[in-house]
Scaffold this active site. Structure first.
Site, PDB file in Angstrom:
ATOM      1  CG  ASP A  48      -2.097  -0.972   1.039  1.00 50.72           C
ATOM      2  OD1 ASP A  48      -2.330  -1.421  -0.101  1.00 50.72           O
ATOM      3  OD2 ASP A  48      -2.769  -1.288   2.037  1.00 50.72           O
ATOM      4  N   GLY A  49       2.016   1.198   0.650  1.00 43.47           N
ATOM      5  CA  GLY A  49       2.913   2.349   0.640  1.00 43.47           C
ATOM      6  C   GLY A  49       3.395   2.681  -0.757  1.00 43.47           C
ATOM      7  CG  ASN A  96      -4.269   5.756   3.236  1.00 38.87           C
ATOM      8  OD1 ASN A  96      -5.150   5.338   2.491  1.00 38.87           O
ATOM      9  ND2 ASN A  96      -3.289   4.989   3.691  1.00 38.87           N
ATOM     10  CD  GLU A  97      -3.291   8.058   7.601  1.00 36.65           C
ATOM     11  OE1 GLU A  97      -4.258   7.324   7.838  1.00 36.65           O
ATOM     12  OE2 GLU A  97      -2.099   7.684   7.647  1.00 36.65           O
ATOM     13  CG  ASP A 108      -0.675  13.763  22.177  1.00 32.81           C
ATOM     14  OD1 ASP A 108      -0.452  14.657  23.020  1.00 32.81           O
ATOM     15  OD2 ASP A 108      -0.372  12.570  22.361  1.00 32.81           O
ATOM     16  CB  THR A 126      -8.554   0.066   7.001  1.00 31.30           C
ATOM     17  OG1 THR A 126      -7.878   0.509   5.816  1.00 31.30           O
ATOM     18  CG2 THR A 126     -10.001  -0.265   6.659  1.00 31.30           C
ATOM     19  CB  ALA A 127      -4.412   3.612   7.614  1.00 37.11           C
ATOM     20  CG  ASN A 183     -10.102   6.409  11.400  1.00 34.06           C
ATOM     21  OD1 ASN A 183     -10.539   7.343  12.064  1.00 34.06           O
ATOM     22  ND2 ASN A 183     -10.858   5.362  11.060  1.00 34.06           N
ATOM     23  CB  SER A 200      -4.166   2.439  15.152  1.00 31.20           C
ATOM     24  OG  SER A 200      -3.815   3.782  14.859  1.00 31.20           O
TER      25      SER A 200
END
EC number: 2.7.1.23
Length: 278
Positions: free
Chosen positions: A56-57, A132-133, A160, A171-172, A174, A176
């Protein structure tokens, strides 16, 4: 599912791979399959299809390489490790990929992406896109910022940092943080707090918020200082950020739709649950 306009010219294919041995093997096989085929033209310039080989990276990197050509490009991923969320093919399915591309009729599956606009105190405006984010953090001290949703001050955040993710990014990082998993065809953003302060004095919602396509998010820092902003796998540092705006971009990412397209829920199951015990 939509269809991209096709012409009689050869399909331009870019092959992007990471440096791993297995990825190089897959890339070599694809090069050999398309090199002498008159229906295909191998080129990293102005491609019609981008084949990302790795994980994915690697696909994130490929997305950012061609983010200014999203109207014209479709992506397809080959995973050379465990199954990824952006990959439809494993390294042992290269022959299937080759056959599917040779019979491709231009069908595509589109997912929303994130538009990021950073405004600095000196008037500079930085624009970017994320697949992704994106996060904003203040590393050395507690971040204090107003969270504005659709021009309404929603809360004053202390903690933080804040993360905004796309459905595919849900699913990344977020997840966690305890955020929800969204199907990638849902045109929405998700705002998730990173280690918020919640006590008798300071209060935040403390849970993720799903933002519809028509609404925008503004994060307005209330203290001067250096802020760390991530956009997918890239991190930048800016001093005295006036605000950062998030919304769904007018563009989207398009993937080649083939009979081998893996359903999103299969990917979620494979990544986080696996086969049930009997």
């Amino acid at each position: 599912m939509t269809q991209m306009n096709f012409t009689d010219r050869a399909t331009r294919v870019a092959i992007i791979a990471n440096g791993k041995y297995q990825s190089k093997r897959v890339a070599s096989k694809l090069f050999a399959a398309f090199k002498h085929d008159p229906d295909f033209y191998l080129s990293k310039k102005d491609p019609d299809i981008v084949i990302s080989i790795g994980g994915d990276g690697m696909l994130l990197s490929a997305f950012h390489m061609y983010e200014k050509q999203l109207d014209k490009v479709r992506f397809v991923g080959v995973h050379t490790g465990h199954l990824g969320f952006y990959t439809d093919y494993r390294d042992f399915e290269v022959d299937t990929l080759i056959n599917n591309l040779k019979n491709d009729e231009g069908e595509q599956i589109s997912y929303p992406i994130l538009k990021v606009t950073i405004t600095l105190e000196d008037g500079r405006v930085i624009r970017a896109r994320a697949l992704n984010e994106s996060t904003i953090k203040r590393i050395e001290k507690t971040m204090v910022a107003d969270v504005v949703i659709n021009q309404v001050v929603f809360e004053r955040f202390r903690g933080d940092g804040i993360l905004v993710s796309t459905p595919t990014g849900s699913t990344a990082y977020n997840k966690s943080l305890g955020g929800a998993v969204l199907h990638p065809t849902i045109e929405a953003l998700q705002l998730t707090e990173i280690s918020s302060l919640n006590n008798r004095v300071y209060r935040t919602l403390g849970s993720s918020v799903i933002i519809p396509k028509k609404d925008a998010i503004e994060i307005v820092p209330k203290r001067v200082g250096v802020y760390t902003i991530s956009i997918d796998n890239k991190t930048v540092h800016y001093k005295n950020v006036t605000k950062i705006e998030y919304s769904i971009d007018e563009k989207s990412i398009n993937f080649v739709s083939t009979p081998s397209h893996t359903s999103f829920w299969e990917r979620v199951n494979d990544a986080f649950i696996g086969e049930p015990e009997h």
